[in-house]
Scaffold this motif. Sequence first.
Motif, mmCIF file in Angstrom:
data_model
loop_
_atom_site.group_PDB
_atom_site.id
_atom_site.type_symbol
_atom_site.label_atom_id
_atom_site.label_comp_id
_atom_site.label_asym_id
_atom_site.label_seq_id
_atom_site.Cartn_x
_atom_site.Cartn_y
_atom_site.Cartn_z
ATOM 1 N N THR A 157 72.698 -77.257 -4.856
ATOM 2 C CA THR A 157 73.582 -76.628 -3.879
ATOM 3 C C THR A 157 73.831 -77.565 -2.696
ATOM 4 O O THR A 157 73.005 -78.451 -2.400
ATOM 5 N N PRO A 158 74.954 -77.416 -2.000
ATOM 6 C CA PRO A 158 75.218 -78.267 -0.833
ATOM 7 C C PRO A 158 74.127 -78.202 0.220
ATOM 8 O O PRO A 158 73.809 -79.216 0.858
ATOM 9 N N GLU A 159 73.548 -77.019 0.396
ATOM 10 C CA GLU A 159 72.466 -76.882 1.381
ATOM 11 C C GLU A 159 71.235 -77.680 0.972
ATOM 12 O O GLU A 159 70.628 -78.384 1.781
ATOM 13 N N ARG A 160 70.863 -77.608 -0.302
ATOM 14 C CA ARG A 160 69.727 -78.375 -0.808
ATOM 15 C C ARG A 160 70.008 -79.868 -0.760
ATOM 16 O O ARG A 160 69.130 -80.677 -0.423
ATOM 17 N N ALA A 161 71.247 -80.260 -1.083
ATOM 18 C CA ALA A 161 71.611 -81.674 -1.045
ATOM 19 C C ALA A 161 71.459 -82.244 0.362
ATOM 20 O O ALA A 161 71.011 -83.386 0.542
ATOM 21 N N LEU A 162 71.820 -81.448 1.366
ATOM 22 C CA LEU A 162 71.675 -81.902 2.747
ATOM 23 C C LEU A 162 70.212 -82.116 3.095
ATOM 24 O O LEU A 162 69.846 -83.134 3.705
ATOM 25 N N TRP A 163 69.344 -81.177 2.702
ATOM 26 C CA TRP A 163 67.921 -81.329 2.963
ATOM 27 C C TRP A 163 67.349 -82.532 2.222
ATOM 28 O O TRP A 163 66.487 -83.251 2.753
ATOM 29 N N ASN A 164 67.793 -82.753 0.985
ATOM 30 C CA ASN A 164 67.336 -83.937 0.236
ATOM 31 C C ASN A 164 67.703 -85.218 0.973
ATOM 32 O O ASN A 164 66.904 -86.158 1.062
ATOM 33 N N TRP A 165 68.925 -85.250 1.503
ATOM 34 C CA TRP A 165 69.384 -86.440 2.221
ATOM 35 C C TRP A 165 68.577 -86.655 3.503
ATOM 36 O O TRP A 165 68.168 -87.788 3.812
ATOM 37 N N LEU A 166 68.342 -85.573 4.245
ATOM 38 C CA LEU A 166 67.571 -85.688 5.481
ATOM 39 C C LEU A 166 66.132 -86.119 5.193
ATOM 40 O O LEU A 166 65.562 -86.930 5.939
ATOM 41 N N ALA A 167 65.546 -85.586 4.112
ATOM 42 C CA ALA A 167 64.173 -85.959 3.765
ATOM 43 C C ALA A 167 64.088 -87.432 3.387
ATOM 44 O O ALA A 167 63.167 -88.145 3.818
ATOM 45 N N GLU A 168 65.045 -87.897 2.585
ATOM 46 C CA GLU A 168 65.023 -89.317 2.210
ATOM 47 C C GLU A 168 65.246 -90.206 3.428
ATOM 48 O O GLU A 168 64.609 -91.252 3.570
ATOM 49 N N LEU A 169 66.134 -89.777 4.315
ATOM 50 C CA LEU A 169 66.393 -90.538 5.537
ATOM 51 C C LEU A 169 65.128 -90.633 6.389
ATOM 52 O O LEU A 169 64.824 -91.695 6.948
ATOM 53 N N ALA A 173 63.049 -94.022 7.356
ATOM 54 C CA ALA A 173 62.798 -94.370 8.748
ATOM 55 C C ALA A 173 61.310 -94.603 8.999
ATOM 56 O O ALA A 173 60.927 -95.543 9.713
ATOM 57 N N LEU A 174 60.460 -93.770 8.392
ATOM 58 C CA LEU A 174 59.014 -93.940 8.557
ATOM 59 C C LEU A 174 58.528 -95.246 7.943
ATOM 60 O O LEU A 174 57.722 -95.982 8.539
ATOM 61 N N VAL A 175 59.011 -95.541 6.740
ATOM 62 C CA VAL A 175 58.606 -96.785 6.070
ATOM 63 C C VAL A 175 59.070 -97.995 6.869
ATOM 64 O O VAL A 175 58.326 -98.959 7.070
ATOM 65 N N LEU A 176 60.312 -97.954 7.343
ATOM 66 C CA LEU A 176 60.843 -99.072 8.115
ATOM 67 C C LEU A 176 60.078 -99.260 9.423
ATOM 68 O O LEU A 176 59.753 -100.392 9.811
ATOM 69 N N THR A 177 59.754 -98.145 10.082
ATOM 70 C CA THR A 177 58.996 -98.237 11.331
ATOM 71 C C THR A 177 57.606 -98.818 11.096
ATOM 72 O O THR A 177 57.148 -99.712 11.822
ATOM 73 N N ALA A 178 56.910 -98.316 10.061
ATOM 74 C CA ALA A 178 55.574 -98.821 9.748
ATOM 75 C C ALA A 178 55.611 -100.295 9.375
ATOM 76 O O ALA A 178 54.732 -101.078 9.764
ATOM 77 N N ALA A 179 56.633 -100.701 8.617
ATOM 78 C CA ALA A 179 56.753 -102.097 8.218
ATOM 79 C C ALA A 179 56.977 -102.999 9.425
ATOM 80 O O ALA A 179 56.354 -104.062 9.546
ATOM 81 N N CYS A 180 57.842 -102.571 10.340
ATOM 82 C CA CYS A 180 58.108 -103.373 11.530
ATOM 83 C C CYS A 180 56.873 -103.492 12.416
ATOM 84 O O CYS A 180 56.565 -104.572 12.942
ATOM 85 N N VAL A 181 56.156 -102.380 12.579
ATOM 86 C CA VAL A 181 54.915 -102.424 13.373
ATOM 87 C C VAL A 181 53.916 -103.365 12.738
ATOM 88 O O VAL A 181 53.272 -104.189 13.406
ATOM 89 N N VAL A 217 70.230 -87.127 -4.198
ATOM 90 C CA VAL A 217 70.644 -87.303 -2.806
ATOM 91 C C VAL A 217 72.094 -87.770 -2.760
ATOM 92 O O VAL A 217 72.453 -88.745 -3.425
ATOM 93 N N PRO A 218 72.966 -87.094 -2.009
ATOM 94 C CA PRO A 218 74.358 -87.534 -1.918
ATOM 95 C C PRO A 218 74.465 -88.878 -1.213
ATOM 96 O O PRO A 218 73.709 -89.166 -0.278
ATOM 97 N N ALA A 219 75.422 -89.699 -1.674
ATOM 98 C CA ALA A 219 75.596 -91.025 -1.097
ATOM 99 C C ALA A 219 77.068 -91.414 -1.144
ATOM 100 O O ALA A 219 77.711 -91.319 -2.189
ATOM 101 N N ALA A 220 77.593 -91.875 -0.019
ATOM 102 C CA ALA A 220 78.994 -92.281 0.052
ATOM 103 C C ALA A 220 79.267 -93.484 -0.834
ATOM 104 O O ALA A 220 80.381 -93.650 -1.342
#
Length: 244
Positions: A157-169, A173-181, A217-220
């Motif tokens: 569903t579109p609602e689930r797809a949005l949550w999937n996208w936010l979770a992956e994002l 972000a967490l992986v990138l932050t940890a890697a940079c630190v 996860v939806p992707a442009a």
Amino acid sequence: MGLYIEARIHAELDLLWDRTQDPAQHQRWDLRFTTIDYLPRAEGEPQHFRYATRVLPFLSVAGTGVSAGETERPDGTRTSALRFASPHPLSLLKEGGGYWRYVPEGDGVRFLTGYDYRPRWGRFGRVADRFLFRPLMVWATAWSFDRLRLWLERGITPERALWNWLAELAVRALVLTAACVGIFQGPGHAASLMFAIPPLLLVAACLALFASPLPCVPAARRCVRRAPARARAPRLTRTLETPR
């Protein structure tokens, strides 16, 4: 320059038509709109509608539009055209028009759109549109098309797809932050770790930035965002007047 987005969707044409022409379904998957409401009309007249987009939790930008659709063509394709306008002073988009085209191909449909608009706010608006708003609109349209594809093909569903996208994002972000630190703190570690950890952290950072999105996860990036050389708007778009 006009905007063009195209997606290949493995679904029945009638179902795709329903999910895109029914305003209650349309507003669920299209990131560009928060609400779409059809207005009463007489038989044979174009369909007028109101739309609104929430740009902030306490602020929505509204507008009006008119649309018309061709449900039967000799070659099996369908076309829907619209014109729209927003009198809201905070809306960069002043007025515009476009079309949706449905082209059956094998076991699916090539679903594409082309549209353009005039920005307001004078020279500032034209610059803001070219470098910020127009690229954002291309991304939002393509992302929404892939969100629709997931709904039709995988039942997400579109609602689930949005949550999937936010979770992956969030994970990226967490992986990138940890890697940079870890990379910047690397010189403080023991010598045996200084040469082992940084390359792994660089790999993790690259994966967070460039790895392909998960299939759920939806992707442009999955959509075509450049018009073919011979693409042109259908005649139907010229039959509609810009709403006032």
